[in-house]
Design an enzyme around this catalytic site. Structure first.
Site, PDB file in Angstrom:
ATOM      1  N   SER A 140     -15.874 -51.191 -26.257  1.00  0.00           N
ATOM      2  CA  SER A 140     -16.280 -50.233 -25.299  1.00  0.00           C
ATOM      3  C   SER A 140     -17.218 -50.935 -24.295  1.00  0.00           C
ATOM      4  CB  SER A 140     -16.735 -49.073 -25.548  1.00  0.00           C
ATOM      5  OG  SER A 140     -17.786 -49.195 -26.557  1.00  0.00           O
ATOM      6  N   CYS A 143     -14.479 -52.731 -32.202  1.00  0.00           N
ATOM      7  CA  CYS A 143     -15.118 -51.344 -32.001  1.00  0.00           C
ATOM      8  C   CYS A 143     -14.619 -50.724 -33.151  1.00  0.00           C
ATOM      9  CB  CYS A 143     -14.774 -50.942 -30.381  1.00  0.00           C
ATOM     10  SG  CYS A 143     -15.288 -49.229 -30.193  1.00  0.00           S
ATOM     11  N   GLU A 160     -26.880 -51.026 -24.926  1.00  0.00           N
ATOM     12  CA  GLU A 160     -26.437 -51.381 -23.559  1.00  0.00           C
ATOM     13  C   GLU A 160     -27.480 -51.760 -22.441  1.00  0.00           C
ATOM     14  OE1 GLU A 160     -22.844 -51.582 -22.164  1.00  0.00           O
ATOM     15  OE2 GLU A 160     -22.259 -51.446 -24.366  1.00  0.00           O
ATOM     16  N   CYS A 176     -21.088 -49.778 -36.305  1.00  0.00           N
ATOM     17  CA  CYS A 176     -20.652 -49.788 -34.721  1.00  0.00           C
ATOM     18  C   CYS A 176     -21.290 -50.717 -34.325  1.00  0.00           C
ATOM     19  CB  CYS A 176     -21.669 -48.710 -33.939  1.00  0.00           C
ATOM     20  SG  CYS A 176     -21.786 -48.658 -32.172  1.00  0.00           S
TER      21      CYS A 176
HETATM   22  N1  DGL Z   1     -19.191 -50.583 -30.185  1.00  0.00           N
HETATM   23  C1  DGL Z   1     -18.451 -49.245 -30.441  1.00  0.00           C
HETATM   24  C2  DGL Z   1     -18.118 -48.881 -31.870  1.00  0.00           C
HETATM   25  O1  DGL Z   1     -18.310 -50.069 -32.936  1.00  0.00           O
HETATM   26  C3  DGL Z   1     -19.206 -47.777 -29.907  1.00  0.00           C
HETATM   27  C4  DGL Z   1     -20.008 -47.800 -28.561  1.00  0.00           C
HETATM   28  C5  DGL Z   1     -19.435 -46.764 -27.988  1.00  0.00           C
HETATM   29  O2  DGL Z   1     -19.901 -45.367 -28.266  1.00  0.00           O
HETATM   30  O3  DGL Z   1     -18.595 -46.768 -27.282  1.00  0.00           O
HETATM   31  O4  DGL Z   1     -18.009 -48.021 -32.318  1.00  0.00           O
END
Ligand code: DGL
Length: 279
Positions: free
Chosen positions: A20, A82, A161, A193
């Protein structure tokens, strides 16, 4: 994927990786160590981050758009970097796309199960990943003796971010999020995450101070990269004669300052401009 489709794959093509936002760069770093000769095209959907607060149907729709964009660029295999997407979308992507799709949940769950001694594993992840139940399910596949205590930590995504990865604000937020894991006396904290490893020093410090020195913090990047490597080598999908280190091409759906900064910090090597794409 059918055998016919697998025969048609061009092994010189790049790997496609998406997230994302910029969190998946933590997986790209691990992939470059595991498969240094491979070219990588990375897509961060920075215009629509976060995914973790959105419903499964929306996440699947966004994931399909990212995946199809990468497939149109001729990637030989897709790595979903992700957790939120990996929790709800891999099956749909496998049905719709004719290339292999690898994800981060199973490797992360396996690494956490291997690391625990007490069987009590804490997972910090987005609200979407926690609600999906993907981690308890994946851990139950590895062992019947583990208890998975999940807790949503949504504010860590905008902090990552924004590049706000140290100091009193992330420290305070992280302390609040690990409290339920401390009360559950976990001995492993899995960063469920791909954004969270960007805050790893702050998370490790808080975990050691509040839960204990014996607690292991695990992220799925290295385990995922090891799985991708095994898959690529098994299927003879590795580049035949890589010359030096493979290239990294970065795509984003919105130009953010931190995307380039984090890419520089995480990938070290020089890479070209971040290309803006419209999905
Ligand atoms: N990097 C994403 C994950 O591993 C999440 C970040 C988001 O909420 O977009 O879940």
């Amino acid at each position: 994927m059918t055998d016919a489709a697998s025969r048609a794959v061009d092994r010189e093509a790049p790997l496609g990786v998406f997230d994302s936002g910029l969190g998946g760069l933590t997986v790209v770093r691990a992939l470059r160590e595991a498969l240094p000769g491979e070219d990588i095209v990375y897509l961060g959907d920075t215009a629509r981050v976060p995914y973790g607060t959105k419903g499964a149907a929306t996440v699947i729709r966004y994931a399909l758009a990212c995946a199809k964009h990468l497939v149109a660029r001729g990637v030989k295999s897709l790595v979903i970097a992700c957790n939120t997407v990996s929790a709800v979308a891999p099956e749909r992507l496998r049905i719709e796309l004719d290339i292999p799709v690898l994800a981060v949940i199973e490797p992360g769950a396996r690494a956490a199960v291997e690391a625990t001694r007490t069987g009590r594993i804490g997972v910090l992840a987005t609200a979407g990943t926690i609600a999906s139940g993907a981690y308890p399910r994946a851990m139950a596949q590895c062992s019947t003796r583990v208890d998975c205590i999940g807790h949503a930590a949504p504010l860590l995504v905008p902090l990552a971010e924004e590049g706000w990865t140290e100091g009193e604000v992330p420290e305070l937020v992280v302390r609040r999020y690990i409290e339920p894991l401390a009360n559950a006396r976990v001995d492993v904290v899995l960063l469920g995450c791909t954004h969270y490893p960007l805050l790893r020093p702050v998370i490790e410090k808080a975990v050691r101070e509040r839960i204990g020195q014996h607690v292991t913090v695990v992220d799925s990047a290295v385990a995922t990269a090891a799985d991708v490597r095994a898959f690529i080598l098994d299927r003879n999908l590795d580049r035949r004669s890589p010359t030096g280190t493979g290239s990294v091409r970065l795509l984003a759906t919105d130009a953010t300052r931190s995307f380039r900064e984090v890419a520089t910090r995480f990938l070290g090597a020089p890479f070209g401009d971040v290309e803006l794409v419209d999905l």
